[in-house]
Design a protein around this motif. Structure first.
Motif, PDB file in Angstrom:
ATOM      1  N   TYR A 163       4.301  13.844   4.883  1.00 18.80           N
ATOM      2  CA  TYR A 163       3.011  13.332   5.345  1.00 18.80           C
ATOM      3  C   TYR A 163       1.881  13.765   4.406  1.00 18.80           C
ATOM      4  O   TYR A 163       0.948  12.996   4.151  1.00 18.80           O
ATOM      5  N   ILE A 164       1.983  14.970   3.877  1.00 15.25           N
ATOM      6  CA  ILE A 164       0.986  15.435   2.908  1.00 15.25           C
ATOM      7  C   ILE A 164       1.051  14.585   1.649  1.00 15.25           C
ATOM      8  O   ILE A 164       0.021  14.178   1.097  1.00 15.25           O
ATOM      9  N   ALA A 165       2.269  14.288   1.210  1.00 13.43           N
ATOM     10  CA  ALA A 165       2.443  13.461   0.009  1.00 13.43           C
ATOM     11  C   ALA A 165       1.892  12.056   0.219  1.00 13.43           C
ATOM     12  O   ALA A 165       1.270  11.473  -0.677  1.00 13.43           O
ATOM     13  N   ALA A 166       2.110  11.504   1.413  1.00 10.52           N
ATOM     14  CA  ALA A 166       1.710  10.126   1.684  1.00 10.52           C
ATOM     15  C   ALA A 166       0.226   9.994   2.005  1.00 10.52           C
ATOM     16  O   ALA A 166      -0.451   9.090   1.498  1.00 10.52           O
ATOM     17  N   VAL A 167      -0.276  10.877   2.833  1.00  8.27           N
ATOM     18  CA  VAL A 167      -1.656  10.751   3.320  1.00  8.27           C
ATOM     19  C   VAL A 167      -2.665  11.349   2.351  1.00  8.27           C
ATOM     20  O   VAL A 167      -3.717  10.758   2.092  1.00  8.27           O
ATOM     21  N   GLU A 168      -2.349  12.508   1.793  1.00  9.05           N
ATOM     22  CA  GLU A 168      -3.304  13.223   0.940  1.00  9.05           C
ATOM     23  C   GLU A 168      -3.080  12.938  -0.538  1.00  9.05           C
ATOM     24  O   GLU A 168      -3.745  13.525  -1.383  1.00  9.05           O
TER      25      GLU A 168
ATOM     26  N   LYS B 249       0.829  -1.200   0.000  1.00 10.41           N
ATOM     27  CA  LYS B 249       0.000   0.000   0.000  1.00 10.41           C
ATOM     28  C   LYS B 249       0.868   1.256   0.000  1.00 10.41           C
ATOM     29  O   LYS B 249       0.562   2.257  -0.662  1.00 10.41           O
ATOM     30  N   ALA B 250       1.960   1.215   0.745  1.00 11.27           N
ATOM     31  CA  ALA B 250       2.846   2.377   0.838  1.00 11.27           C
ATOM     32  C   ALA B 250       3.596   2.628  -0.465  1.00 11.27           C
ATOM     33  O   ALA B 250       3.971   3.772  -0.759  1.00 11.27           O
ATOM     34  N   SER B 251       3.824   1.582  -1.251  1.00 15.22           N
ATOM     35  CA  SER B 251       4.643   1.710  -2.459  1.00 15.22           C
ATOM     36  C   SER B 251       4.028   2.660  -3.487  1.00 15.22           C
ATOM     37  O   SER B 251       4.746   3.213  -4.326  1.00 15.22           O
ATOM     38  N   GLY B 252       2.717   2.870  -3.414  1.00 13.85           N
ATOM     39  CA  GLY B 252       2.056   3.745  -4.372  1.00 13.85           C
ATOM     40  C   GLY B 252       2.472   5.199  -4.255  1.00 13.85           C
ATOM     41  O   GLY B 252       2.256   5.984  -5.186  1.00 13.85           O
ATOM     42  N   ARG B 253       3.084   5.589  -3.146  1.00 13.57           N
ATOM     43  CA  ARG B 253       3.498   6.978  -2.945  1.00 13.57           C
ATOM     44  C   ARG B 253       5.018   7.112  -2.908  1.00 13.57           C
ATOM     45  O   ARG B 253       5.541   8.134  -2.469  1.00 13.57           O
ATOM     46  N   PHE B 254       5.724   6.100  -3.408  1.00 18.15           N
ATOM     47  CA  PHE B 254       7.187   6.108  -3.286  1.00 18.15           C
ATOM     48  C   PHE B 254       7.835   7.266  -4.045  1.00 18.15           C
ATOM     49  O   PHE B 254       8.698   7.964  -3.510  1.00 18.15           O
ATOM     50  N   LEU B 255       7.464   7.463  -5.294  1.00 21.48           N
ATOM     51  CA  LEU B 255       8.106   8.505  -6.100  1.00 21.48           C
ATOM     52  C   LEU B 255       7.900   9.889  -5.493  1.00 21.48           C
ATOM     53  O   LEU B 255       8.817  10.718  -5.461  1.00 21.48           O
ATOM     54  N   GLN B 256       6.677  10.137  -5.000  1.00 25.47           N
ATOM     55  CA  GLN B 256       6.408  11.429  -4.369  1.00 25.47           C
ATOM     56  C   GLN B 256       7.231  11.594  -3.093  1.00 25.47           C
ATOM     57  O   GLN B 256       7.792  12.657  -2.825  1.00 25.47           O
ATOM     58  N   ALA B 257       7.313  10.508  -2.307  1.00 23.79           N
ATOM     59  CA  ALA B 257       8.087  10.561  -1.061  1.00 23.79           C
ATOM     60  C   ALA B 257       9.571  10.758  -1.359  1.00 23.79           C
ATOM     61  O   ALA B 257      10.263  11.494  -0.641  1.00 23.79           O
ATOM     62  N   LEU B 258      10.059  10.108  -2.402  1.00 18.67           N
ATOM     63  CA  LEU B 258      11.457  10.266  -2.783  1.00 18.67           C
ATOM     64  C   LEU B 258      11.752  11.707  -3.175  1.00 18.67           C
ATOM     65  O   LEU B 258      12.766  12.286  -2.741  1.00 18.67           O
ATOM     66  N   GLY B 259      10.877  12.297  -3.970  1.00 18.96           N
ATOM     67  CA  GLY B 259      11.064  13.686  -4.394  1.00 18.96           C
ATOM     68  C   GLY B 259      11.071  14.645  -3.217  1.00 18.96           C
ATOM     69  O   GLY B 259      11.920  15.539  -3.124  1.00 18.96           O
TER      70      GLY B 259
ATOM     71  N   ALA C 197      -0.805  13.887  -2.524  1.00 15.23           N
ATOM     72  CA  ALA C 197      -0.484  15.119  -3.226  1.00 15.23           C
ATOM     73  C   ALA C 197       0.768  14.938  -4.073  1.00 15.23           C
ATOM     74  O   ALA C 197       1.571  14.030  -3.832  1.00 15.23           O
ATOM     75  N   THR C 198       0.940  15.806  -5.051  1.00 13.12           N
ATOM     76  CA  THR C 198       2.163  15.792  -5.849  1.00 13.12           C
ATOM     77  C   THR C 198       3.305  16.377  -5.016  1.00 13.12           C
ATOM     78  O   THR C 198       3.084  16.911  -3.925  1.00 13.12           O
ATOM     79  N   ILE C 199       4.506  16.269  -5.540  1.00 12.44           N
ATOM     80  CA  ILE C 199       5.654  16.817  -4.825  1.00 12.44           C
ATOM     81  C   ILE C 199       5.478  18.319  -4.618  1.00 12.44           C
ATOM     82  O   ILE C 199       5.688  18.840  -3.520  1.00 12.44           O
ATOM     83  N   ARG C 200       5.085  19.006  -5.667  1.00 12.95           N
ATOM     84  CA  ARG C 200       4.905  20.465  -5.590  1.00 12.95           C
ATOM     85  C   ARG C 200       3.812  20.818  -4.591  1.00 12.95           C
ATOM     86  O   ARG C 200       3.975  21.732  -3.761  1.00 12.95           O
ATOM     87  N   GLN C 201       2.692  20.119  -4.651  1.00 11.96           N
ATOM     88  CA  GLN C 201       1.593  20.389  -3.719  1.00 11.96           C
ATOM     89  C   GLN C 201       2.011  20.120  -2.273  1.00 11.96           C
ATOM     90  O   GLN C 201       1.611  20.841  -1.358  1.00 11.96           O
ATOM     91  N   SER C 202       2.811  19.103  -2.089  1.00  7.58           N
ATOM     92  CA  SER C 202       3.276  18.751  -0.739  1.00  7.58           C
ATOM     93  C   SER C 202       4.173  19.841  -0.163  1.00  7.58           C
ATOM     94  O   SER C 202       4.034  20.220   1.007  1.00  7.58           O
ATOM     95  N   MET C 203       5.090  20.345  -0.982  1.00  4.45           N
ATOM     96  CA  MET C 203       6.003  21.384  -0.516  1.00  4.45           C
ATOM     97  C   MET C 203       5.250  22.680  -0.218  1.00  4.45           C
ATOM     98  O   MET C 203       5.465  23.320   0.818  1.00  4.45           O
ATOM     99  N   ILE C 204       4.362  23.052  -1.125  1.00  5.48           N
ATOM    100  CA  ILE C 204       3.581  24.286  -0.920  1.00  5.48           C
ATOM    101  C   ILE C 204       2.673  24.134   0.287  1.00  5.48           C
ATOM    102  O   ILE C 204       2.544  25.047   1.112  1.00  5.48           O
TER     103      ILE C 204
END
Length: 243
Positions: free
Chosen positions: A153-158, A89-99, A160-167
């Motif tokens: 946490y925003i990237a993983a839970v919501e 389940k966690a693997s679906g957000r790997f690229l966003q978390a990596l960024g 969100a994209t990398i940009r959305q997570s940072m903003i």
């Protein structure tokens, strides 16, 4: 004096709450963390790592952190799930978390530059005036990390994209940076003091201090306990800033 007591009480309360939450689900949290933490600690203790293998452990650690966030997000729902299912389940957000992780790492560059400047000043006996820029650069990194504290946490839970997570993290932590940073300082201080204390006791005996197996086992236990606590602590801050 009362103000100081209130501040310490405020900081300590969040630590205690996150620790109690971890202890309630210790079987799940420690198992999810141990899958990665135990072999990683043992391997690091046994031999020097190549760049390639360090990269493997780095990727594995991101999966581990994401899996712990999944457990935090759905504490009840993951009770009946196997560890493999949680990691899947966690693997679906790997690229966003990596960024997000790589961008957060960039926030450390001012501090690294400050350390280099500080060492240069000390080595050549230059005037203390040059220490000021080094301190400013270090504080800059602390500030940036505080503002980006909930991006992962925003990237993983919501989702969100990398940009959305940072903003999103930058917006949600506005006016709360000092509080967030002070909480993390207390948490890291507790973890560091506990780690130093435990290794000081273990290393009293030379045979234990020289044993990679003992050193690796102790490191594995410490990481398996401290990593879930750190993630839960961060999740509580994310939850607070999301309201």
């Amino acid at each position: 004096m009362n103000t100081i007591v209130r501040i310490f009480s405020f900081l300590w309360r969040r630590l205690a709450q996150s620790w109690l939450f971890m202890w309630q689900g210790k079987r799940r949290f420690l198992t999810v963390a141990g899958v990665v933490a135990i072999p990683s600690a043992m391997i690091r203790s046994y031999q020097s790592l190549t760049v390639d293998f360090s990269l493997v452990l780095f990727i594995a650690s991101i999966y581990c952190v994401l899996s712990l966030i999944v457990v935090c997000r759905d504490f009840e729902g993951t009770k009946s799930q196997k560890i493999g299912a949680i990691y899947t389940k966690a693997s679906g957000r790997f690229l966003q978390a990596l960024g997000v992780t790589l961008i957060q790492a960039l926030a450390l560059l001012p501090a690294l530059l400050g350390m280099t400047l500080g060492l240069f000043v000390v080595s050549f006996g230059l005037t203390n005036f040059y220490i000021v820029p080094a301190v400013i650069l270090g504080l800059m990194s602390v500030y940036l990390l505080g503002r980006l504290a909930v991006a992962l946490y925003i990237a993983a839970v919501e989702e969100a994209t990398i940009r959305q997570s940072m903003i999103g993290s930058w917006q949600r932590t506005k006016g709360k940076t000092l509080r967030i940073v002070s909480r993390y300082i207390v948490l890291f201080a507790v973890i560091i003091l506990a780690t130093v204390g435990i290794f000081s006791v273990v290393n009293v005996a030379p045979i234990l201090a020289q044993s990679w197996l003992v050193q690796g086992a102790v490191s594995a236990v410490l990481v398996t306990i401290s990593l879930p606590w750190l993630v839960i602590f961060g999740y509580s801050i994310y939850d607070e800033t999301s309201r």
